[in-house]
Design an enzyme around this catalytic site. Structure first.
Site, mmCIF file in Angstrom:
data_model
loop_
_atom_site.group_PDB
_atom_site.id
_atom_site.type_symbol
_atom_site.label_atom_id
_atom_site.label_comp_id
_atom_site.label_asym_id
_atom_site.label_seq_id
_atom_site.Cartn_x
_atom_site.Cartn_y
_atom_site.Cartn_z
ATOM 1 N N HIS A 114 -12.698 -5.483 6.983
ATOM 2 C CA HIS A 114 -13.221 -4.974 5.716
ATOM 3 C C HIS A 114 -14.394 -4.030 5.911
ATOM 4 O O HIS A 114 -15.063 -3.676 4.947
ATOM 5 C CB HIS A 114 -13.670 -6.147 4.814
ATOM 6 C CG HIS A 114 -12.557 -7.028 4.392
ATOM 7 N ND1 HIS A 114 -12.762 -8.291 3.896
ATOM 8 C CD2 HIS A 114 -11.220 -6.845 4.395
ATOM 9 C CE1 HIS A 114 -11.598 -8.853 3.616
ATOM 10 N NE2 HIS A 114 -10.652 -7.977 3.908
ATOM 11 N N GLU B 27 0.801 -1.229 0.000
ATOM 12 C CA GLU B 27 0.000 0.000 0.000
ATOM 13 C C GLU B 27 0.833 1.278 0.000
ATOM 14 O O GLU B 27 0.481 2.265 -0.658
ATOM 15 C CB GLU B 27 -0.955 0.006 1.200
ATOM 16 C CG GLU B 27 -2.144 -0.920 1.059
ATOM 17 C CD GLU B 27 -1.837 -2.364 1.363
ATOM 18 O OE1 GLU B 27 -2.716 -3.222 1.173
ATOM 19 O OE2 GLU B 27 -0.693 -2.644 1.799
#
Length: 831
Positions: A620, A553
């Protein structure tokens, strides 16, 4: 202790006949002397060699004087490049117009040698001079040693960056420069290998022949971002040249605690090039060995430029004569033997000895050069100080005249004493002036202060806002706030489709419309992302326009930052909002601050795409909006409730030169929507809430996935004669630019803020925006209410989601209780 330099040892290669020989693509570490007769073989004239020495020596003097300026109080903190001078002049000799640097705060010599910054500008930054002309890197906003060039004209438009040598604006967090470095190099790959970028972008690239130079201290290679960036560049095969300045320490901690085998190039051998050209060229050269440095940088950089092969230059046996910074002394942690070794192996000293030994110049000539350098640096320092102090002294003079007038008119001796104290300050600051003015404004409750003093302060306030707080966001004509709204249009006969298909249509249009647009992310290419927003786009536009990345990321963000700084328009995806934390450092320290810390000198219009909010899982379904709001000032934070709104935001941002985080609703990709007929053109304005349902009793302010729940709650409350006005803020940064919510509160006199963040997160932020900044507290008839998620992460499963985040029942109860308190007869308590 480092090995004695009289012992010739070839670690990765060997020295033969005075020449640096390559073994498996590597350069040696050794000491050797080139006879005077072979000086032309290094490719430099006597004048060029002496020029390099002048730059090295002047830089060293600047470091010494800079430390002294801090210790005498003229500057607050100093961190300098002493001990790293010689390899930096060698690097500067291969740095061309159009190339980019992403560096380390000890690179002052390189900046001088490349002609990017002057010694006077170096001192202007040390003094924090707020003039762009005096200190072009940051107008005094960054600490000293943090460099950058100006890529933009005064109106915020792009310069021709190919006509200049470029340095991206530095950041202090160690290894923080590495993610951006990947992007700067990646842009060269895109410009070289993407057919649609081959023409029309000459101000940004010459067919991808630019090299991105990165610099980093040896200790900072212990950071995860170094390893992530190093691996990413090797995978991408981009022209990235990393120099590791190795002085054996990380502040006070020696290399044995930093790096396995105490040798970064040794442990990176597995990355070296193979027979297919995959991997890195790795050079290890002593930092005091001028001929070897020149040869290594020439060979390595040329390969990077032509072949797009990344290169590592491990520059060893460097020193740090003044220690890490002005905040401490290296005598506290280095042994007497180490300090003696550093004195002997100082690269400037060794360079001078090499020059004399090879009859480039005599000792007397070098003494004369040293004397000239001292005079030049002293002059530059004084010029920078005078330029910094002159406007402050003028302000003191102007204020003193006003104070003299007040004192004369009132006969108040206290005012005269304040003025005298101000004028007695030997090295004044603007803060001193404000302190004096503040005292006068408080004398006798301010009744003695004249209008002229208050007018002076108003003018000064405006000037200081510009000097310290401008350019948090774009101030150009291309600001996202200037993009005109274009309503979504429908023919009336469109079928409902999955929300993901709205995103597909939006991205398809963007890629077709603008060749600068590309998208990268985990799983975004072949499968079109995990929710199929880019489905079939790679097949249509090619692998370089829609590209899968590794799981990394930080460098996904950095890849976008660097490419955007070179004129491209990246959409970079972080798969889930919870994973944003991995990319938060480059977003917060680099991307969000870029325009501000350069005072409008650089920009990187990146769109960071992610998805979050309600789902059934701990990792999530997060909504850490408070963390984001506190970390990303300088980026816009857009929170669309559905995919149509998200598409409008992408269209808006792609017309602007601002950067934004767009958070799509994770459980919205399969909900049915209608694709607008103008899906590639319609825009949604920033900072303009939308009233989803009008009401008269209570104003409910929310965003994202909560909007559907809010509308459900409104339906339930209507059954009990409670009229709920539901407002979707749409964007958190900026927030309600036209006070839409305040107007609603004036009507309802009650307000509830709801979201999925933890208590005290984004709901507290929204409450402050409305009640404090907009003055909404004046219109309240009841206490304001926040409805938030739990303090923990959302537990797994449907019940976990229900009991971890606001639901219809809890929101109904809170709003009904609010109305019960107001009118218990009409709204009796519920058991």
């Amino acid at each position: 202790m480092p090995e004695k330099t009289t012992k010739k040892k070839a670690v990765l290669g060997e020295i033969m006949n005075g020449e640096l020989k390559m073994t498996n693509g590597h350069a040696p570490t050794s000491s050797f002397t080139i006879p005077h007769s072979s000086l032309p073989e290094i490719g430099l004239s006597r004048e060029e060699i002496l020029s390099d020495y002048r730059i090295c020596h002047q830089s060293r003097l600047a470091s010494v004087l800079g430390r002294r300026e801090v210790l005498t109080g003229k500057a607050k903190f100093g961190i300098f490049g002493d001990g790293k001078e010689l390899p930096q002049v060698a690097m500067a000799r291969v740095f061309r117009n159009g190339d980019w640097r992403s560096g380390y705060y000890r690179d002052q010599t390189f900046m001088f040698a490349a002609g990017i910054h002057s010694v006077q500008e170096f001192f202007a930054q040390l003094y924090a001079h707020t003039s762009v002309e005096a200190e072009p890197a940051s107008a005094g906003r960054m600490m000293n040693g943090h460099f950058g060039t100006r890529s933009l004209n005064e109106d915020g438009s792009w310069k021709n960056v190919m006509a200049q040598k470029n340095s991206s604006a530095d950041v202090s967090p160690t290894s923080g420069q590495m993610p951006r470095l990947v992007g700067l190099a990646y842009a060269s790959k895109l410009y070289r290998e993407t057919p649609v970028l081959q023409q029309g972008f000459e101000q940004f690239s010459d067919h991808g022949n630019e090299v991105a130079f990165g610099t980093i201290g040896n200790a900072s290679t212990s950071e995860g971002m170094f390893w992530e960036a190093f691996n990413a560049a090797g995978v991408l095969r981009v022209p990235m040249a990393i120099s590791v300045w190795d002085d054996g320490y990380g502040i006070s901690v020696p290399a044995k605690y930093q790096t396995t085998k105490e040798n970064i190039s040794e442990i990176l051998k597995g990355f070296e090039t193979n027979e297919h050209g995959e991997g890195y060229l790795i050079y290890r050269v002593n930092g005091w060995d001028y001929p070897a440095l020149l040869k290594a940088y020439r060979e390595g950089t040329e390969r990077a430029r032509k072949e797009h092969t990344p290169v590592l230059f491990h520059i060893t046996e460097l020193t740090q004569p003044q220690g890490h910074s002005t905040s401490g002394s290296h005598e506290r942690y280095k042994s007497k033997e180490r300090l003696e070794w550093e004195a002997e192996h100082d690269c400037v000293k060794r360079f001078r000895e090499w020059i004399v030994a090879n009859a480039v110049a005599t000792a007397d000539e070098m003494d004369a050069i040293d004397a000239e350098n001292k005079k030049a640096v002293d002059t530059a320092k004084q010029a920078a100080w005078d330029a910094y102090l002159t406007p402050i002294r003028k302000e003191i003079s102007d204020v003193s005249k006003i104070l003299d007038k007040i004192a004369a008119e009132t006969g108040n001796s206290e005012i005269a004493a304040i003025k005298d104290s101000l004028n007695a300050i030997k090295e004044p600051t603007n803060k001193d002036i404000y302190t004096a003015v503040g005292k006068v404004l408080r004398v006798d409750g301010g009744v003695l202060a004249t209008t002229s003093l208050r007018e002076w302060k108003q003018r000064a306030d405006a000037r200081h806002v510009d000097e310290y707080s401008s350019h948090i966001y774009s101030e150009s004509a291309e600001s996202a706030l200037n993009v005109p709204e274009i309503k979504a249009e429908y023919n009336g006969d469109e079928a409902k489709v999955d929300g993901r298909q709205v995103m597909q249509a939006c991205f398809d249009s963007a890629l077709a419309r603008d060749p600068r647009v590309f998208a990268i992310g985990e799983d975004i290419g072949v499968i079109g992302d995990v929710n199929k927003g880019f489905e079939d786009m790679q097949a249509k536009y090619g692998e370089l326009r829609v590209t899968d990345t590794g799981i990394r990321e930080a460098t996904i963000i950095g890849q976008g930052i660097g490419a955007a700084m070179r004129g491209l328009r990246p959409i970079v995806e972080i798969q889930y909002l919870d994973y944003l934390i991995f990319g938060l450092e480059p977003m917060s320290d680099d991307l969000a601050t870029l325009q501000w810390r350069t005072k409008g000198g650089q920009k990187a219009p990146v769109i960071v795409r992610t998805r979050g909010h309600r789902l059934e899982g701990v990792w999530h379904s997060g909504s850490p909006m408070g963390m984001i709001l506190g970390s990303l000032r300088g980026m816009y934070v857009l929170v669309p409730r559905n995919m149509t709104q998200a598409a409008g935001f992408y269209n808006t941002m792609l017309q602007s030169d601002d950067t934004a985080l767009i958070v799509e609703v994770l459980n919205g990709y399969r909900l049915k929507e209608t694709i607008p007929a103008n899906v590639g053109e319609f825009t949604v304005p920033l900072g303009v809430p939308e009233i989803l349902r009008e009401g008269t009793d209570v104003t409910l302010v929310t965003y994202g996935a909560m909007c559907r729940i809010a509308l459900d709650v409104a339906e339930e409350l209507a059954k009990f004669n409670i009229s709920l006005e539901v407002i979707d803020v749409q964007t958190l940064l900026p927030f309600d630019r036209h006070s839409t919510i305040l107007e609603s509160l004036k009507k309802t006199n009650r307000i509830v803020f709801a979201d999925e963040d933890v208590p005290g997160g984004a709901t507290a932020y929204m409450m402050r925006e409305v009640l404090e900044k907009q003055g909404g507290y004046r219109w309240l008839d009841s206490d304001p209410v926040t409805v938030c998620g739990a303090e923990h992460r959302p537990a797994y499963g449907s019940d976990g989601d229900y009991f971890s985040k606001p639901n219809t029942e809890t929101m109904f109860e809170r709003i009904y209780a609010l109305m019960h308190e107001s009118d218990p007869v009409r709204y009796p308590a519920m058991n």
